[in-house]
Design an enzyme around this catalytic site. Structure first.
Site, PDB file in Angstrom:
ATOM      1  N   ARG A  34      38.994  41.401 166.090  1.00 49.62           N
ATOM      2  CA  ARG A  34      38.098  40.274 165.849  1.00 49.62           C
ATOM      3  C   ARG A  34      38.658  39.325 164.787  1.00 49.62           C
ATOM      4  NH1 ARG A  34      32.751  42.814 164.930  1.00 49.62           N
ATOM      5  NH2 ARG A  34      32.831  44.010 166.824  1.00 49.62           N
ATOM      6  N   ARG A  38      33.750  34.804 163.516  1.00 50.84           N
ATOM      7  CA  ARG A  38      32.807  33.962 162.779  1.00 50.84           C
ATOM      8  C   ARG A  38      33.031  33.928 161.271  1.00 50.84           C
ATOM      9  NH1 ARG A  38      27.219  36.213 164.775  1.00 50.84           N
ATOM     10  NH2 ARG A  38      28.485  38.050 165.199  1.00 50.84           N
ATOM     11  N   ARG A  47      32.701  26.596 167.758  1.00 43.91           N
ATOM     12  CA  ARG A  47      31.710  27.269 168.608  1.00 43.91           C
ATOM     13  C   ARG A  47      30.310  26.668 168.489  1.00 43.91           C
ATOM     14  NH1 ARG A  47      30.143  29.570 171.275  1.00 43.91           N
ATOM     15  NH2 ARG A  47      29.221  31.532 170.607  1.00 43.91           N
ATOM     16  N   ASP A  83      35.968  38.405 175.910  1.00 43.07           N
ATOM     17  CA  ASP A  83      34.946  39.415 175.676  1.00 43.07           C
ATOM     18  C   ASP A  83      35.063  40.489 176.748  1.00 43.07           C
ATOM     19  OD1 ASP A  83      31.917  40.517 175.934  1.00 43.07           O
ATOM     20  OD2 ASP A  83      32.264  39.718 173.933  1.00 43.07           O
ATOM     21  N   TYR A 161      26.927  49.525 178.808  1.00 44.93           N
ATOM     22  CA  TYR A 161      26.309  48.199 178.646  1.00 44.93           C
ATOM     23  C   TYR A 161      25.501  47.810 179.876  1.00 44.93           C
ATOM     24  CZ  TYR A 161      28.435  46.469 174.286  1.00 44.93           C
ATOM     25  OH  TYR A 161      28.763  46.253 172.978  1.00 44.93           O
TER      26      TYR A 161
END
Length: 365
Positions: A34, A38, A47, A83, A161
């Site tokens: 990652r 962010r 974004r 992703d 998921y």
């Protein structure tokens, strides 16, 4: 169409690839899961106001987000921005990224008959073409600075998921399938494996120079369930991808398996066909070396939360970690991804500490 290596700018820093293969290096390579995230203001700016998966489907945006951390830090590898849940989307499931909640499946799979809702044949080259375009574009724009890593989620993680409908602490809905519907579970995992193999092959053809398989939900399985519902598919992916790369006339690429919280399966993972085994922070480096017996290179494993510390403390933690792993067949990383509230300066301190301490260790040999 496979892209030959001479189609791209020449690679200037192959330290990561050499470490993955257990070869000699001048310094220990480092990258962060990652690392395009962010915690970077420029990431948040790009974004802002955009749907997450809309961004994932834009090769231009994915390329820019992948390159952003390389402008700030001397990482030894980049990982394409994407992703793991693009695979369920390609199989016909709707996935939304809800602010503050994370990924959500509005209509998760509840019973085995729901598997009929999935596409029986997935044209990966069409459905996931945007990922391949992002990889090819990034390989050009990275200008050979460092290798580019492609990735996927592992079958069990994606299955979880798709049944849970999002993140879960217990994974009880997905585990219910393993105990109640083992045959349907194996059918589902095989179906996911088929798509993943083609997806990874497509990434290599597009220009990925290494591949990482994320088995993020290992921790909720016990050793018996891991050996039945996770490990066989991880092995299958490594074997089939390598075979297909060879058949395509492409150069072999190192493959990394990262089974978070899978410390009980370390010996099995070291014999699963991957060149590198990624570790989370719950595993002692020296113990990992002994248990893997020199069969594979290792990657990891500083606790991401150590980055909340001071730069001096980060340097001490990194030094101890490097001494534990040793310098041969080792790639420095965190034991999980970077968190959004982390200070970029401390990420820089982490990278600098790895390079500085590893050069000192290598000069002492």
């Amino acid at each position: 169409m496979p892209r030959p290596e001479n189609y791209f700018p020449e690679l200037k820093n192959d330290t990561f690839l050499r470490a993955a293969r257990g070869e000699e290096i001048e310094h220990i390579p480092v990258w962060c899961m990652r690392q395009a995230g962010r915690y970077l203001s420029e990431f948040r700016e790009l974004r802002a106001g955009k749907d997450f998966f809309e961004t994932c489907r834009s090769p231009e945006a994915c390329c820019e987000l992948t390159l952003q951390p390389l402008r700030r830090f001397p990482f030894d590898a980049a990982i394409i921005f994407s992703d793991i849940l693009v695979v369920p989307q390609a199989m016909g499931m709707e996935v939304q990224m809800s602010p503050g909640k994370g990924p959500t499946f509005p209509e998760p799979l509840k019973e085995p008959e729901d598997l009929q809702r999935l596409k029986t044949k997935v044209d990966v080259s069409s459905e996931l073409d945007y990922v391949f375009k992002a990889i090819t574009l990034t390989r050009h724009r990275i200008e050979g600075k460092v290798p580019l890593i492609g990735f996927t989620g592992a079958p069990w993680t994606l299955m979880s998921y798709m049944i849970e409908g999002g993140g879960s602490t217990t994974h009880s809905k997905a585990k219910r399938w393993l105990y109640r519907y083992p045959e349907a579970s194996h059918k589902f995992l095989s179906q996911l494996t088929d798509v993943i193999v083609e997806y990874l092959l497509g990434q290599v053809k597009a220009g990925a120079q290494a591949l990482q398989v994320f088995e993020s939900h290992t921790g909720c399985l016990g050793p018996v369930e891991f050996k039945e519902f996770s490990l066989p598919y991880l092995r299958d992916i490594a074997r089939r991808v390598k075979d297909k790369i060879k058949e395509s006339g492409l150069d072999n690429v190192p493959m990394i398996v990262f089974a978070k919280d899978g410390h009980y399966g370390l010996e099995d993972l070291s014999e699963s066909g991957y060149e590198v085994v990624g570790l989370d922070w719950t595993i002692d480096p020296r113990s990992a070396r002994i248990r893997t017996g020199g069969k594979v290179s290792l990657q990891g494993n500083m606790d991401p939360c150590a980055l909340y510390s001071t730069k001096e403390r980060i340097s001490e933690i990194v030094k101890r970690m490097l001494e534990g792993f040793g310098t041969k067949g080792y790639i420095a990383n965190l034991g999980h991804g970077l968190y959004p509230d982390m200070d970029p300066e401390n990420v820089g301190a982490f990278v600098e500490a790895v390079h500085t301490h590893s050069r000192q260790l290598l000069n002492c040999k």
